[in-house]
Design an enzyme around this catalytic site. Structure first.
Site, PDB file in Angstrom:
ATOM      1  CD  GLU A  44      -0.815  12.789  -2.922  1.00 26.75           C
ATOM      2  OE1 GLU A  44      -0.338  11.935  -3.709  1.00 26.75           O
ATOM      3  OE2 GLU A  44      -0.274  13.117  -1.866  1.00 26.75           O
TER       4      GLU A  44
ATOM      5  CB  THR B 128       0.011   7.101   2.809  1.00 26.96           C
ATOM      6  OG1 THR B 128       1.339   7.603   2.721  1.00 26.96           O
ATOM      7  CG2 THR B 128      -0.918   8.240   3.200  1.00 26.96           C
TER       8      THR B 128
END
Ligand code: HSE
Length: 336
Positions: free
Chosen positions: A158, A211
């Site tokens: 991530e 994101t």
């Protein structure tokens, strides 16, 4: 169930790393794994709450070879958007971290990634791929680590994907169900119960909301009165899951910190909320960093109806969309 790991970094650098003995591989040298999409934040729990769905998700085929090193052999379904460079791809990079940790950098790994879900949709796309890869290598190593122990490696993926190693997609993708990240340092991941019959109605408006950008929009300082509202709701949502209380869950799905800013990027957001709430949703909000939105419902029929009406609304706004109706995924990744 609490799954405390003393420290993320500490775990990644733990003694296991330095052991001289070699961990044997399992008897299989090839495996294919599915890992699920996830809805992070669950409205009020920015970076600390998430749940997994049964579809969509990604698939990874993994083959062990005699040539040391991790390579990405093929990626399908990404329209050429994801890096084939093993150091830049979240799947290979996290597998590499895993092999380093278990002292098996002598192993060769070939990865085929099949994207079966939209990228940049707010459904934990990078997380599903990374988790599928880690679950696959761990399977080939004879389930050496528990799913909870894989969370720090997935968080590395991530970090590569969006600049911050948040766990609210990878933890539910690995453990299934609803998950609370009680603490990041030390990492403390708690599995929560899923009320029976609960469905998620997800609609993905096909607009771009990376994101990384969506995280930069958020205020870094908040008012105490907003913090009080937010932690009341997080506690209410968690209590509602334990008490099987759909009304309490719905009342708690409110976000005064992040949603007001991020929802501006999502076309028709307030109208989609009205559609959801007027048609029987328990609660409604942004999935992860968006642009997908989700509703929780008490049954599949309600979820179907909500997605149909929301998609119709987006069509009227000339926005293409995709919809997914799914029960909550209780098992996490699985071997195909
Ligand atoms: N908690 C993360 C965020 C999830 O909202 O940025 C990203 O999917």
């Amino acid at each position: 169930m609490s799954n405390n790991i003393n420290s993320n970094e500490q775990f990644l650098k733990s003694e296991k790393n330095d052991g001289k003995e070699k961990v044997p591989t399992s008897r299989d040298s090839r495996v294919k794994v599915f890992a699920p999409a996830t809805v992070a934040n669950v409205v009020c729990g920015f970076d600390v709450l998430g749940f997994a769905v049964n579809e969509p998700g990604d698939e990874v085929e993994m083959q062990l070879t005699d040539t040391p090193g991790v390579i990405i052999k093929q990626i399908t379904g990404d329209d050429g958007r994801l890096p084939l460079d093993a150091a830049k791809n979240t799947v290979s990079a996290s597998v590499q971290h895993y092999l380093q940790h278990i002292n098996r950098l002598d192993i060769g790994v070939e990865i085929k990634l099949h994207k079966k879900m939209p990228i940049g949709s707010g459904l934990g796309s990078s997380s599903a791929s990374t988790v599928a890869g880690l679950f696959a290598i761990n399977k080939l190593m004879g389930d050496l680590l528990t799913p909870t122990e894989l969370v720090p490696f997935a968080m590395k993926g991530e970090e590569l994907a969006c600049g911050y190693g948040h766990a609210d997609n990878v933890a539910p993708a690995l453990l299934g169900g609803f998950v609370l990240v009680r603490s990041y340092d030390p990492l403390d991941v708690i599995s929560l119960p899923t009320p029976a019959g609960m469905f998620a109605a997800i609609v993905y408006p096909e607009v771009d909301v990376p994101t990384k950008d969506a995280r930069q929009m958020i205020r870094s300082k908040i008012l105490l009165k907003d913090a009080v509202t937010q932690w009341g709701n997080v506690a209410g949502l968690v209590s509602g899951l334990f008490m099987n209380d759909f009304d309490l869950i719905g009342r708690s799905m409110k976000d005064v910190l992040v949603e007001p800013t991020r929802s501006i990027l999502i076309p028709g957001f307030e109208d989609m909320r009205t559609i959801a709430m007027e048609n029987g949703a328990i609660g409604f909000g942004i999935s992860g960093s968006g642009p997908s939105v989700f509703s929780l419902t008490k049954d599949e029929e309600t979820a179907q109806k909500i997605t149909e009406l929301q998609q119709q609304h987006l069509t009227n706004l000339n926005i293409n969309s995709k919809a997914f109706v799914s029960s909550v995924n209780a098992e996490g990744p699985r071997v195909l």
